[in-house]
Write a protein that holds these residues in place. Structure first.
Motif, PDB file in Angstrom:
ATOM      1  N   ILE A 152       0.833  -1.188   0.000  1.00 21.14           N
ATOM      2  CA  ILE A 152       0.000   0.000   0.000  1.00 21.14           C
ATOM      3  C   ILE A 152       0.870   1.240   0.000  1.00 21.14           C
ATOM      4  O   ILE A 152       1.997   1.238   0.503  1.00 21.14           O
ATOM      5  CB  ILE A 152      -0.947   0.046   1.224  1.00 21.14           C
ATOM      6  N   SER A 153       0.375   2.298  -0.603  1.00 17.13           N
ATOM      7  CA  SER A 153       1.052   3.590  -0.604  1.00 17.13           C
ATOM      8  C   SER A 153      -0.021   4.665  -0.633  1.00 17.13           C
ATOM      9  O   SER A 153      -1.217   4.371  -0.640  1.00 17.13           O
ATOM     10  CB  SER A 153       1.982   3.734  -1.815  1.00 17.13           C
ATOM     11  N   LEU A 154       0.396   5.921  -0.670  1.00 18.43           N
ATOM     12  CA  LEU A 154      -0.556   7.016  -0.722  1.00 18.43           C
ATOM     13  C   LEU A 154      -1.170   7.181  -2.097  1.00 18.43           C
ATOM     14  O   LEU A 154      -2.140   7.920  -2.265  1.00 18.43           O
ATOM     15  CB  LEU A 154       0.130   8.331  -0.317  1.00 18.43           C
ATOM     16  N   THR A 155      -0.626   6.504  -3.103  1.00 19.10           N
ATOM     17  CA  THR A 155      -1.121   6.670  -4.471  1.00 19.10           C
ATOM     18  C   THR A 155      -1.726   5.405  -5.064  1.00 19.10           C
ATOM     19  O   THR A 155      -2.310   5.448  -6.138  1.00 19.10           O
ATOM     20  CB  THR A 155       0.007   7.137  -5.399  1.00 19.10           C
ATOM     21  N   GLY A 156      -1.593   4.278  -4.372  1.00 17.46           N
ATOM     22  CA  GLY A 156      -2.123   3.047  -4.929  1.00 17.46           C
ATOM     23  C   GLY A 156      -1.920   1.860  -4.009  1.00 17.46           C
ATOM     24  O   GLY A 156      -1.498   2.004  -2.863  1.00 17.46           O
ATOM     25  N   ALA A 157      -2.240   0.662  -4.523  1.00 16.39           N
ATOM     26  CA  ALA A 157      -2.129  -0.547  -3.728  1.00 16.39           C
ATOM     27  C   ALA A 157      -1.987  -1.747  -4.648  1.00 16.39           C
ATOM     28  O   ALA A 157      -2.309  -1.678  -5.844  1.00 16.39           O
ATOM     29  CB  ALA A 157      -3.348  -0.715  -2.827  1.00 16.39           C
ATOM     30  N   ALA A 158      -1.485  -2.832  -4.088  1.00 16.46           N
ATOM     31  CA  ALA A 158      -1.376  -4.096  -4.814  1.00 16.46           C
ATOM     32  C   ALA A 158      -2.074  -5.181  -4.009  1.00 16.46           C
ATOM     33  O   ALA A 158      -2.046  -5.174  -2.773  1.00 16.46           O
ATOM     34  CB  ALA A 158       0.092  -4.461  -5.053  1.00 16.46           C
TER      35      ALA A 158
END
Length: 200
Positions: A152-158
């Motif tokens: 996870i990040s502030l711009t997306g996810a996997a």
């Protein structure tokens, strides 16, 4: 000659790298807290937005620029700050912390940002996964995939999933957010969050 000087001045202007810009991205998150400034009692506050380098506080107690204070923010902890400017409903600060502390704050903000929108359990209660916990992803046709968040990040996810992955370019929903599938993985897929400005 003036144009040459301008080009030289521009060349000397430092620019943040992509990783630095991403790490310093401000997150709209409301956290309760308190602060203690020199010569005053502790006061309550509420955050408007937070990054790993600073925050904007809502408070009835105003402080002038360059004031030093100690803040205690829920979910983050103790931070030493310096006021940079007043705002209509409080003031903005920069954090006086080490790079290591900034990284920890960035990690915590990333978790807080994704906790509600991805439906993740609190990391202190959930099983210890590499990045997160279970999440429900809704495809364009309405099918719901039971997934596990692996990054996870502030711009997306996997996500990992046992079923067929959405195709690249497909719009999916995760909690209250919409995302676009940007790549498929061996047992899953990755998305970027779609800003609200792109959904109209």
């Amino acid at each position: 000659m003036d144009a040459l000087k301008q080009r030289r001045a521009t060349a000397r202007t430092p620019r943040m790298s992509r990783d630095e810009r991403r790490r310093n991205k401000r997150v709209l998150v409301e956290l309760n807290g308190r602060f203690l400034a020199e010569g005053s009692r502790d006061q309550g506050l509420l955050t408007r937005d937070v990054s790993c380098g600073g925050a904007r506080f809502v408070s009835r107690h105003q402080l002038p620029p360059l004031s030093r204070l100690i803040c205690y923010l829920d979910e983050i902890g103790r931070i030493e700050c310096e006021v940079v400017r007043p705002t209509e409903d409080g003031f903005a600060v920069r954090f006086l912390v080490t790079d290591r502390k900034k990284d920890k704050i960035a990690d915590r903000l990333t978790w807080l940002f994704n906790k509600q929108v991805l439906g993740l359990a609190d990391e202190r209660e959930a099983p210890r996964y590499a990045a997160g916990g279970p999440a429900l992803v809704t495809r364009e046709d309405g099918r719901v995939l039971q997934c596990r968040t692996v990054d996870i990040s502030l711009t997306g996810a996997a996500f990992e999933t046992d079923g067929p992955s959405p195709y690249v370019g497909e719009t999916v929903s995760v909690g209250h957010l919409k995302g676009e599938v940007v790549r498929t993985l061996r047992n899953g897929f990755a998305i970027r969050y779609i800003p609200k400005s792109e959904t109209f």
